[in-house]
Design an enzyme around this catalytic site. Structure first.
Site, PDB file in Angstrom:
ATOM      1  N   HIS A 402      64.314  43.761  32.529  1.00 24.62           N
ATOM      2  CA  HIS A 402      65.039  44.216  33.718  1.00 24.62           C
ATOM      3  C   HIS A 402      64.177  45.124  34.581  1.00 24.62           C
ATOM      4  O   HIS A 402      64.074  44.955  35.801  1.00 24.62           O
ATOM      5  CB  HIS A 402      66.321  44.948  33.281  1.00 24.62           C
ATOM      6  CG  HIS A 402      67.127  45.443  34.420  1.00 24.62           C
ATOM      7  ND1 HIS A 402      66.984  46.715  34.924  1.00 24.62           N
ATOM      8  CD2 HIS A 402      68.033  44.823  35.206  1.00 24.62           C
ATOM      9  CE1 HIS A 402      67.792  46.844  35.957  1.00 24.62           C
ATOM     10  NE2 HIS A 402      68.457  45.716  36.137  1.00 24.62           N
ATOM     11  N   ARG A 496      26.673  41.619  44.480  1.00 25.65           N
ATOM     12  CA  ARG A 496      25.384  42.233  44.817  1.00 25.65           C
ATOM     13  C   ARG A 496      25.630  43.729  44.944  1.00 25.65           C
ATOM     14  O   ARG A 496      26.484  44.157  45.727  1.00 25.65           O
ATOM     15  CB  ARG A 496      24.871  41.693  46.145  1.00 25.65           C
ATOM     16  CG  ARG A 496      24.331  40.286  46.079  1.00 25.65           C
ATOM     17  CD  ARG A 496      23.618  39.961  47.384  1.00 25.65           C
ATOM     18  NE  ARG A 496      22.946  38.683  47.349  1.00 25.65           N
ATOM     19  CZ  ARG A 496      23.489  37.544  47.808  1.00 25.65           C
ATOM     20  NH1 ARG A 496      24.699  37.530  48.320  1.00 25.65           N
ATOM     21  NH2 ARG A 496      22.791  36.416  47.753  1.00 25.65           N
TER      22      ARG A 496
HETATM   23  C1  PEP Z   1      19.404  34.062  44.948  1.00 24.00           C
HETATM   24  O1  PEP Z   1      18.241  34.386  44.836  1.00 24.00           O
HETATM   25  O2  PEP Z   1      19.788  32.897  45.107  1.00 24.00           O
HETATM   26  C2  PEP Z   1      20.425  35.100  44.898  1.00 24.00           C
HETATM   27  C3  PEP Z   1      21.703  34.772  44.878  1.00 24.00           C
HETATM   28  O3  PEP Z   1      20.043  36.395  44.909  1.00 24.00           O
HETATM   29  P1  PEP Z   1      19.548  37.150  46.236  1.00 24.00           P
HETATM   30  O4  PEP Z   1      19.841  36.260  47.390  1.00 24.00           O
HETATM   31  O5  PEP Z   1      20.286  38.424  46.289  1.00 24.00           O
HETATM   32  O6  PEP Z   1      18.117  37.308  45.962  1.00 24.00           O
END
Ligand code: PEP
Ligand code: MG
Length: 766
Positions: A402, A496
């Site tokens: 509930h 990232r």
């Molecule tokens: C890549 O190298 O494909 C990747 C995803 O990392 P970055 O672009 O940050 O180097």
């Protein structure tokens, strides 16, 4: 107008005459789903009852001057109306039809004795997608004999005027006189086990069924009296994702002597025993899929199992999915949080308030606006107080109890099933509750608003197109997490971290040199938190720092960065972090901190590896901060140098949970083309046979070794490459936010094609 309709005559469009429950039981019956037989006394029958007997005017008069916030007055009016309805005889003509229907049910069932039925009210405003009135109307179980049937039908009608129902309608601006009630009369299933099933995760919309089950009749689970077993079933991989056995102290059963329903203690040997076996789960999930498919919508169902057979007792659309929005923008500010209690994330959102423990209903008045209502389990009578509360914490109940249902409806956070909130939490202290993860923290924790536009914050959690190959999303800025999540992505395949780390404007190593590691960790925790919180519980792969030296230069403290002729081939990725181990260590400490706060949906991904010794060394550093790779946390690497692709077996031997192709780098290093150099840009081609050969080879070897494969470079957003990778058996594809929908559709199409090709092959080979 018929006074009575059997289930066979009803469909989901009949809510106005049969109520939500009745209409859906009809819909399920006609769809061939096992439903115990029964009929519905239509809402028009109730209208005729109150008008033909003349009691409608009396009821309207009593409601006319009612102040719903005057609790004693509300109670009195409610009791007077209920007594009026239960003590008024049903007119002859209506009675006759109900008697005939009950006799027909007896015949259909083929029993000599009176068929035992459940009588449930089915309000016409109940079970509607946007107005879940769960738990407001009554259910009478184990009823037999026509006199008791007629009496309980009147009781159901009367339940339309429970104090809480009057309150709820008034609060939601439903006109009392327009809300009619139908009554379901259905053969009783004497369940040995019962519960509820959501065909998708009700709090995230993910393709994961949530099944709760307990011993005996379903009332224990639905009312929240029992903390049921909880099973999460991954629909995509067709497997049980988790099964949590809870201690089930009490159950509802039929007393064999009196026939009445009673609450009894669960026998010792069953309390901690798993309720649902493989056969049950298979039956349930199959039915769940069929029901969702039939309705073409995620559904919330109730079921019971008698003699091993599953019966569906109710189904309705999940009412909360459209609301999954703002709660996701909340994330915790501080890492210094003390967890007081853990329970179930029953209604999402993060909120603070003052603890008020309610042991009985007389204490409801003490809940003031903004308090946290703490109780064993909420009941419908508590709704007015729940409305004043900022959030709810309960001792008992699952995610469908509930407290959970009403909290979701009210849009307030709720943590259920903590076991001991009423004992552990202290009256009048401040706490913060996280209704998504099911945590209660000490003190007040501020939530953070995302700086994205409100438009972007609105998240559609409608069940995404299902693909076996996960479609994930790349995220670089914490503020973009909401938008990325809104794509329905299956997780973050690349977070990232450069932006987060560099956003402070200070060179990360400066923090270290000046003994301010804590500040660096805090910057990271704050940034990553925004992403892992939004995506929780979907996995986020945190990619450790990989900024080329030229990106550090403008930072405070960046003046000493080395001047490199080609930073792309320079001091970046794992190379740098093994030279400046304090940086990697600070990152791992930040992850560890988030882990301790319940964010276990993080994986670690290392960039630019060339040698297994780098992987080994990074793991040792993770261990040194208390994160055991593969055990505490997923640990993987990017494959973005030809060297790592060529000797992938050696990395596998060192131990890997996953790899992800960084095709941006893999292409530049394979073709000897600087990815940042526009002069050679026309020759930059991720689909070059050499690049693809490396990729295919790695997928094959990883598959053989059971290592998960993914792609997070830009090629993962390119249909022509994704097609090849899906055909080669890659496990997931991580695309840019804007590309996710297209990639998802493409992957679904390719998967279908693969299945079709396989089927045709078998056909012609046979
Ligand atoms: C890549 O190298 O494909 C990747 C995803 O990392 P970055 O672009 O940050 O180097
Ligand atoms: Mg890269």
């Amino acid at each position: 107008m018929n006074f009575v309709e059997f289930f066979k005559q009803l469909g989901k469009e009949d809510i106005p005459i049969a109520g939500g429950k009745g209409a859906n039981l009809g819909e399920l019956t006609n769809a061939g789903i096992p439903v115990p037989p029964g009929f519905v006394i239509t809402s028009e029958t109730y209208r005729k009852f109150i008008t033909d007997t003349g009691i409608v005017d009396e009821i309207n008069n009593m409601l006319a001057n009612l102040d719903i916030n005057d609790t004693p007055q509300l109670q009195k009016v409610s009791n007077d109306i209920k007594n009026l309805i239960t003590n008024t005889d049903i007119p002859e003509g209506i009675q006759r039809v109900i008697i005939e229907a009950y006799n027909k049910l007896n015949l259909d069932v083929g029993l000599e004795d009176d068929v035992v039925v459940a009588i449930r009210s089915s309000a016409t405003a109940e079970d509607l997608p946007d107005a879940s009135f769960a738990g407001q109307q009554e259910t009478y179980l184990n009823i037999s004999g026509i006199d008791d049937v007629l009496l309980n039908v009147r009781k159901c009608w009367a339940s339309l005027f429970e104090a809480r129902a009057i309150f709820y309608r008034a609060e939601n601006d439903f006109d009392h006189s327009q809300v009619l009630i139908a009554v379901v009369v259905q053969q009783m299933v004497n369940s040995e086990k019962a519960g509820v099933m959501f065909t998708v995760d009700p709090s995230t919309g993910a393709e994961e069924m949530l099944i709760e089950g307990a011993w005996g009749l379903g009332e224990g689970v639905v009312s929240g009296t029992v903390t049921p077993d909880t099973c999460r079933y991954d629909k995509v991989n067709d497997e049980v994702k988790s099964y949590k056995i809870n201690t089930k102290k009490t159950m509802f059963t039929k007393n064999p002597d009196t026939g009445a329903t009673e609450q009894v203690d669960v026998p010792e040997d069953l309390r901690d025993k798993q309720v649902l076996n493989d056969t049950d789960l298979e039956q349930l999930t199959t039915l769940g899929r069929r029901i969702q498919k039939h309705y073409n919508a995620p559904m919330d169902t109730e079921w019971g199992i008698e003699n091993g057979k599953v019966y569906m007792l109710q189904a309705r659309p999940i009412t909360t999915l459209d609301d999954i929005s703002e709660d996701n923008q909340e994330s915790l500010d501080e890492s210094e949080r003390v967890i007081l209690l853990k329970g179930l994330g029953a209604s999402p959102g993060l909120i603070s308030g003052t603890v008020k423990i309610v042991s009985n209903l007389d204490e409801l008045d003490k809940i003031l606006d903004g308090d946290i209502l703490v109780t064993t389990m909420t009941t419908p009578d508590m709704v007015p107080a729940m409305k004043r509360a900022n959030g709810i914490v309960t001792d008992e109940g699952g995610v469908t109890c509930h407290a959970a249902i009403i909290s979701r409806e009210l849009g307030i956070p709720c943590v259920s099933g903590t076991g001991e909130a009423t004992k552990t939490l202290k009256e009048n202290t401040k706490v913060t509750i996280d209704g998504k993860k099911g945590l209660v923290f000490e003190g007040v924790i501020e939530s953070q608003e995302s700086s994205e536009s409100s438009e972007q914050q609105v998240v559609s959690a409608a069940a995404p197109l299902v693909t076996v190959t996960d479609v994930k999303v790349n995220v670089s800025m914490a503020e973009a997490a909401q938008k990325a999540y809104a794509t329905g992505a299956d997780g973050v395949g690349l977070l990232r971290t450069e932006h987060m780390m560099l956003a402070s404007g200070v060179h990360p190593y400066k923090f270290i040199e000046e003994g301010r590691e804590d500040e660096l960790i805090k910057t990271l925790v704050d940034g990553v938190l925004k992403v892992v919180d939004v995506f929780y519980p979907k996995t986020v792969w945190y990619r450790t720092l990989d900024a080329p030296t030229d990106e550090f230069k403008t930072l405070d403290g960046g003046q000493d960065e080395p001047e490199e002729a080609n930073p792309m081939l320079g001091w970046r990725g794992i190379r740098r972090e093994l030279d400046q181990k304090e940086l990697l260590k600070a990152e791992f400490k930040a992850i560890k901190k988030l882990h301790e706060q319940g964010y276990t949906n993080i994986g670690i991904m290392l960039p630019l590896l060339n040698s297994p010794s780098e992987l080994h060394e990074a793991k040792e550093i993770a261990k040194s901060v208390g994160l055991i790779p593969h055990q505490d946390i997923e640990f993987g690497m990017m494959v973005e140098t030809p060297a790592s692709a060529i000797i992938i077996e050696d990395f596998i031997d060192e131990g890997l949970d996953f790899i992800s192709f960084g095709t941006n780098d893999l292409t530049q290093y394979t073709l000897a083309l600087d990815r940042n150099n526009e002069l050679v840009a026309p020759a930059y081609n991720e689909g070059h046979p050499a690049v693809l050969k490396l990729i295919m080879d790695v997928i094959k070897k990883c598959r053989e070794a059971g290592v998960t494969t993914s792609i997070c470079g830009q090629a993962g957003s390119k249909p022509e490459i994704v097609e090849k990778l899906v055909k080669a058996g890659i496990d997931s594809v991580s695309a840019n936010t804007d590309a996710v929908p297209t990639i998802r559709k493409l992957v679904a199409k390719i998967e279908k094609q693969i299945m079709l090709d396989a089927a045709r092959k078998t056909l012609y080979e046979d």
